[in-house]
Design a protein around this motif. Structure first.
Motif, PDB file in Angstrom:
ATOM      1  N   GLY A  44       0.826  -1.203   0.000  1.00 24.44           N
ATOM      2  CA  GLY A  44       0.000   0.000   0.000  1.00 24.44           C
ATOM      3  C   GLY A  44       0.860   1.253   0.000  1.00 24.44           C
ATOM      4  O   GLY A  44       2.049   1.209  -0.324  1.00 24.44           O
ATOM      5  N   ASN A  45       0.234   2.365   0.403  1.00 21.73           N
ATOM      6  CA  ASN A  45       0.912   3.663   0.350  1.00 21.73           C
ATOM      7  C   ASN A  45       1.679   3.932   1.642  1.00 21.73           C
ATOM      8  O   ASN A  45       1.423   4.908   2.336  1.00 21.73           O
ATOM      9  N   CYS A  46       2.629   3.098   1.930  1.00 20.75           N
ATOM     10  CA  CYS A  46       3.341   3.220   3.214  1.00 20.75           C
ATOM     11  C   CYS A  46       4.291   4.410   3.260  1.00 20.75           C
ATOM     12  O   CYS A  46       4.622   4.878   4.347  1.00 20.75           O
ATOM     13  N   ILE A  82      -8.061   0.249   4.899  1.00 26.71           N
ATOM     14  CA  ILE A  82      -6.607   0.095   5.064  1.00 26.71           C
ATOM     15  C   ILE A  82      -5.889   0.651   3.828  1.00 26.71           C
ATOM     16  O   ILE A  82      -6.225   0.289   2.692  1.00 26.71           O
ATOM     17  N   TYR A  83      -4.917   1.543   4.063  1.00 24.65           N
ATOM     18  CA  TYR A  83      -4.146   2.051   2.923  1.00 24.65           C
ATOM     19  C   TYR A  83      -2.668   1.657   2.995  1.00 24.65           C
ATOM     20  O   TYR A  83      -1.941   1.797   2.018  1.00 24.65           O
ATOM     21  N   CYS A  84      -2.227   1.157   4.150  1.00 25.01           N
ATOM     22  CA  CYS A  84      -0.839   0.665   4.257  1.00 25.01           C
ATOM     23  C   CYS A  84      -0.816  -0.463   5.281  1.00 25.01           C
ATOM     24  O   CYS A  84      -1.412  -0.354   6.350  1.00 25.01           O
ATOM     25  N   GLY A 106      -6.872  -6.843   3.609  1.00 28.62           N
ATOM     26  CA  GLY A 106      -5.617  -6.137   3.393  1.00 28.62           C
ATOM     27  C   GLY A 106      -5.855  -4.752   2.834  1.00 28.62           C
ATOM     28  O   GLY A 106      -6.917  -4.157   3.076  1.00 28.62           O
ATOM     29  N   VAL A 107      -4.861  -4.234   2.103  1.00 30.65           N
ATOM     30  CA  VAL A 107      -4.938  -2.881   1.560  1.00 30.65           C
ATOM     31  C   VAL A 107      -6.179  -2.753   0.672  1.00 30.65           C
ATOM     32  O   VAL A 107      -6.453  -3.627  -0.156  1.00 30.65           O
ATOM     33  N   GLY A 108      -6.958  -1.676   0.905  1.00 34.75           N
ATOM     34  CA  GLY A 108      -8.194  -1.451   0.158  1.00 34.75           C
ATOM     35  C   GLY A 108      -9.420  -2.037   0.834  1.00 34.75           C
ATOM     36  O   GLY A 108     -10.538  -1.816   0.392  1.00 34.75           O
TER      37      GLY A 108
HETATM   38  C1  LIG Z   1      -2.233   5.547  -2.849  1.00 37.28           C
HETATM   39  O1  LIG Z   1      -2.071   6.897  -3.218  1.00 37.28           O
HETATM   40  C2  LIG Z   1      -2.540   7.188  -4.537  1.00 37.28           C
HETATM   41  C3  LIG Z   1      -2.188   8.632  -4.865  1.00 37.28           C
HETATM   42  O2  LIG Z   1      -2.504   9.488  -3.799  1.00 37.28           O
HETATM   43  C4  LIG Z   1      -4.045   6.936  -4.597  1.00 37.28           C
HETATM   44  O3  LIG Z   1      -4.521   7.173  -5.907  1.00 37.28           O
HETATM   45  C5  LIG Z   1      -4.313   5.500  -4.222  1.00 37.28           C
HETATM   46  O4  LIG Z   1      -5.726   5.265  -4.178  1.00 37.28           O
HETATM   47  C6  LIG Z   1      -3.706   5.184  -2.881  1.00 37.28           C
HETATM   48  N1  LIG Z   1      -3.868   3.764  -2.606  1.00 37.28           N
HETATM   49  C7  LIG Z   1      -4.418   3.310  -1.479  1.00 37.28           C
HETATM   50  C8  LIG Z   1      -4.487   1.840  -1.317  1.00 37.28           C
HETATM   51  O5  LIG Z   1      -4.852   4.068  -0.609  1.00 37.28           O
END
Ligand SMILES: *[C@@H]1O[C@H](CO)[C@@H](O)[C@H](O)[C@H]1NC(C)=O
Ligand SMILES: *[C@@H]1O[C@H](CO)[C@@H](O)[C@H](O)[C@H]1NC(C)=O
Ligand SMILES: *[C@@H]1O[C@H](CO)[C@@H](O)[C@H](O)[C@H]1NC(C)=O
Length: 133
Positions: A44-46, A82-84, A106-108
């Motif tokens: 994810g966006n860690c 969850i994003y990270c 998990g992520v998402g």
């Molecule tokens: C991660 O960041 C990008 C850009 O900000 C975004 O488009 C994406 O949805 C993010 N991914 C998650 C899993 O949050």
């Protein structure tokens, strides 16, 4: 000394049979180790994860048991997405450290289940951090 080296495995085998009922794999070098996982998970966006967004942490520590593969799971579910996800391995030695994989979510997702496996005859130690918003 030689005799001790010979006797110790027998004592261990008898102990294991008493404790677990089934004989351990001593001969034949069968490898039970599960290869589904990786040593660490960073998904994810860690790189933009904020401490304020930590929704779940867990410290998983299992000590070794001879001939046994230790397993553990850690789960979270809630309202945030969850994003990270970070599952950090506290053991840096590839020959001894365990592996982890995401079993569900998990992520998402708004939930996650992480499964962890040690190597046979080794312990394992992981630090889990889940970020969401
Ligand atoms: C991660 O960041 C990008 C850009 O900000 C975004 O488009 C994406 O949805 C993010 N991914 C998650 C899993 O949050
Ligand atoms: C751990 O999981 C592995 C693979 O699924 C299994 O073979 C093993 O018996 C499990 N260990 C214990 C102590 O339950
Ligand atoms: C340990 O495993 C990782 C991932 O498979 C690999 O990138 C790394 O090179 C390995 N380190 C050693 C010392 O073998």
């Amino acid at each position: 000394m030689n005799r001790l080296i010979f006797i110790l495995p027998i004592v261990a085998v008898v102990f294991m049979q008493c404790a677990y009922g089934t004989p351990p794999q001593v001969h034949g070098v069968r490898d039970d180790d599960d290869d589904d996982g990786t040593y660490e998970i960073i998904s994810g966006n860690c790189s933009i994860a904020l401490a304020a967004d930590i929704i779940f942490t867990d410290h998983v520590h299992k000590l070794l048991i001879p001939f046994v593969q230790r397993n553990a799971t850690s789960s979270w579910h809630g309202d945030q997405k969850i994003y990270c996800l970070e599952v950090l391995n506290e053991d840096s030695d590839n020959s001894t450290r365990g592996t982890a994989f995401v079993k569900e979510g998990g992520v998402g997702h708004t939930f996650v289940t992480i499964e962890m496996h040690s190597k046979t005859s080794h312990g394992m130690e992981f630090d889990i951090m889940v970020y969401g918003k």
